[in-house]
Design a protein around this motif. Structure first.
Motif, PDB file in Angstrom:
ATOM      1  N   ASN A   2     -31.806 -85.912  11.638  1.00 53.09           N
ATOM      2  CA  ASN A   2     -31.783 -87.837  11.718  1.00 53.09           C
ATOM      3  C   ASN A   2     -30.964 -88.180  10.328  1.00 53.09           C
ATOM      4  N   PHE A   7     -37.112 -90.529   0.045  1.00 59.83           N
ATOM      5  CA  PHE A   7     -38.245 -89.946   0.223  1.00 59.83           C
ATOM      6  C   PHE A   7     -39.258 -90.927   0.273  1.00 59.83           C
ATOM      7  N   GLU A   9     -39.022 -94.155   1.350  1.00 59.75           N
ATOM      8  CA  GLU A   9     -38.797 -94.712   2.615  1.00 59.75           C
ATOM      9  C   GLU A   9     -39.610 -93.806   3.564  1.00 59.75           C
ATOM     10  N   TYR A  10     -39.540 -92.596   3.667  1.00 63.24           N
ATOM     11  CA  TYR A  10     -40.088 -91.702   4.344  1.00 63.24           C
ATOM     12  C   TYR A  10     -41.387 -91.804   4.287  1.00 63.24           C
ATOM     13  N   TYR A  11     -41.979 -91.705   3.451  1.00 62.37           N
ATOM     14  CA  TYR A  11     -43.397 -91.825   2.751  1.00 62.37           C
ATOM     15  C   TYR A  11     -44.044 -93.101   3.348  1.00 62.37           C
ATOM     16  N   LYS A  13     -43.060 -95.007   5.733  1.00 63.64           N
ATOM     17  CA  LYS A  13     -43.401 -94.929   7.256  1.00 63.64           C
ATOM     18  C   LYS A  13     -44.505 -94.268   7.452  1.00 63.64           C
ATOM     19  N   LEU A  51     -35.992 -82.837   8.643  1.00 63.11           N
ATOM     20  CA  LEU A  51     -35.458 -84.039   8.239  1.00 63.11           C
ATOM     21  C   LEU A  51     -34.957 -84.028   6.964  1.00 63.11           C
ATOM     22  N   LEU A  53     -33.720 -85.749   3.333  1.00 68.71           N
ATOM     23  CA  LEU A  53     -34.290 -86.791   2.543  1.00 68.71           C
ATOM     24  C   LEU A  53     -33.589 -86.802   1.327  1.00 68.71           C
TER      25      LEU A  53
END
Length: 126
Positions: A2, A7, A9-11, A13, A51, A53
């Motif tokens: 992807n 990190f 932003e990922y967390y 989500k 993924l 990050l």
């Protein structure tokens, strides 16, 4: 793979999504532990693919299968050492959750040393 996101932003989500309890239970069985907090959130949202990050440097979140097969992949007894590898920071460096201490640590695969224990994953990543 992807797109590269931070990190944070990922967390953000994964905090909004429901955890995959089956994945969590399998990792708990394999690694002989009970997961909670940040590590439970990360494990509960592992993907079929890895993924990428952005943190202080680029890192790669392992796929679910990589977490399950980490001992074979890295030829290291993570389960016996009570380490749960979840992120690859490249250059033979992994971010692992130390099951006994409840801290996040950096693990150097080349000389099998661990260092930098932090209670908060954000400190290690960023």
């Amino acid at each position: 793979m992807n797109e590269l996101i931070t990190f944070a932003e990922y967390y953000g989500k994964i905090l909004l999504k429901k955890e995959n309890k089956d994945d969590i239970e399998l990792v708990e069985r394999v690694y002989q532990c009970k997961l909670d907090g940040q590590v439970r959130k990360v494990v509960g949202h592992l993907n079929e693919e890895d993924l990428l990050l952005r943190g202080k440097k680029e890192l790669r979140l392992f796929s679910f299968d990589e977490v399950i097969d980490a001992e074979e992949t890295y030829d290291f007894p993570f389960i016996e050492c009570k380490l749960l590898p979840l992120f690859d920071m490249y250059d033979n460096e992994l971010i692992c959750y130390d099951i006994d201490s409840g801290y996040w640590i950096l693990f150097d695969c080349s000389d099998e040393t661990k260092y930098g224990d932090e209670k908060n994953l954000f400190v290690i990543v960023n």
